[in-house]
Enzyme design. Structure first.
Site, short mmCIF file in Angstrom:
data_model
loop_
_atom_site.label_atom_id
_atom_site.label_comp_id
_atom_site.label_asym_id
_atom_site.label_seq_id
_atom_site.Cartn_x
_atom_site.Cartn_y
_atom_site.Cartn_z
N ASP A 19 -115.09 1.19 51.01
CA ASP A 19 -115.12 1.76 49.80
C ASP A 19 -115.49 0.64 48.80
O ASP A 19 -114.99 0.69 47.82
CB ASP A 19 -114.07 2.27 49.28
CG ASP A 19 -113.71 3.78 50.21
OD1 ASP A 19 -114.48 4.13 51.14
OD2 ASP A 19 -112.87 4.75 49.97
N LYS A 105 -116.73 10.07 53.37
CA LYS A 105 -115.58 10.78 53.56
C LYS A 105 -115.28 11.40 52.21
O LYS A 105 -115.60 11.11 51.32
CB LYS A 105 -114.49 9.98 53.96
CG LYS A 105 -114.10 8.72 52.88
CD LYS A 105 -112.89 7.92 53.45
CE LYS A 105 -112.68 6.70 52.51
NZ LYS A 105 -112.53 7.13 51.02
N CYS A 144 -107.12 3.58 50.46
CA CYS A 144 -108.00 3.73 51.60
C CYS A 144 -107.92 2.64 52.65
O CYS A 144 -108.22 3.06 53.63
CB CYS A 144 -109.41 3.95 51.09
SG CYS A 144 -109.80 5.78 50.02
C1 VGL Z 1 -109.39 5.36 46.68
C2 VGL Z 1 -108.28 6.59 45.02
C3 VGL Z 1 -109.11 7.57 45.37
C4 VGL Z 1 -109.98 4.43 47.80
C5 VGL Z 1 -110.46 6.77 46.92
O1 VGL Z 1 -110.88 4.16 48.08
O2 VGL Z 1 -108.68 3.48 47.87
N1 VGL Z 1 -108.58 5.43 45.95
N2 VGL Z 1 -110.00 7.53 46.05
#
Ligand code: VGL
Ligand code: ZN
Length: 199
Positions: A19, A105, A144
């Protein structure tokens, strides 16, 4: 004294980048402090894996505009990583090769997924490629990265956590450190690469 460790990825290893998207970086809607500092480090790992012809996987948060995790839908996060917007794009400074396997995802409105394994074909892809060990970096340590690593360990992959290539949201101070401790307890090993320049 240098804290540098030399890593030599071998056949069966893969780089998993979690991410690294604009919304999680300074200037984004869910900006993680110092999130951008991991990019040059990740670029060095990318070079190493690319040079050794080893596979690179990149997960991305890929939400519809009405995703359940968003504040305006009753969720806990500001709107972030809406599919096909600037916020969901990988950082432009991250030098992902064209051969990178991209894993999207949390792509439906009703379900959130912090783990790159949840609702994706990541495990099938890794097994088909004979991957045994994952070098993991990205964002965020306490969400994540943590959940992806926990799932990977459950699925019997070895984990090398790239300690200088992760950062935490830290909603409560210490969340990132607690997440790292939990990953270690479950069997992940931390690696630090090139945080100090050689003399
Ligand atoms: C994430 C908060 C909300 C992450 C994803 O990638 O850690 N954190 N969505
Ligand atoms: Zn999200």
């Amino acid at each position: 004294m240098s804290t540098e460790t030399s890593i030599e990825p071998v056949s069966g290893d893969a780089l998993l980048i979690v991410d690294v998207q604009n919304d999680f970086l300074p200037g984004g809607s869910l900006a993680i402090a110092e999130g951008d500092q991991i990019i040059p480090v990740l670029n060095r790992y990318i070079k190493i894996f690319q040079g050794a012809q080893l596979p690179i996987y990149a997960t991305r948060d890929w939400h519809p505009a009405n995703h359940c995790s968003f504040n305006d839908q009753g969720g806990i996060w500001p709107k972030h990583c809406v599919a096909n917007t600037w916020g969901s794009a990988f950082a432009t400074t991250l030098r992902l090769p064209d051969t990178t396997v991209i894993i999207s995802k949390a792509t439906t409105a009703d379900k959130d997924a912090y783990s790159g394994f949840e609702g994706t074909d990541l495990v099938e892809q890794l097994r088909a490629a004979n991957i045994k060990r994952l070098f993991v970096g990205g964002l965020a340590t306490d969400y994540c990265v943590l959940n992806t690593v926990k799932d990977a360990l459950k699925k019997n992959f070895q984990i090398l956590l790239l300690q200088d290539a992760i950062r935490a949201v830290d909603i409560n101070s210490g969340d990132g450190e607690r997440a790292t401790a939990e990953m270690h307890k479950l069997g992940a090993i931390s690696e630090k690469l090139l945080t100090e320049k050689p003399p």
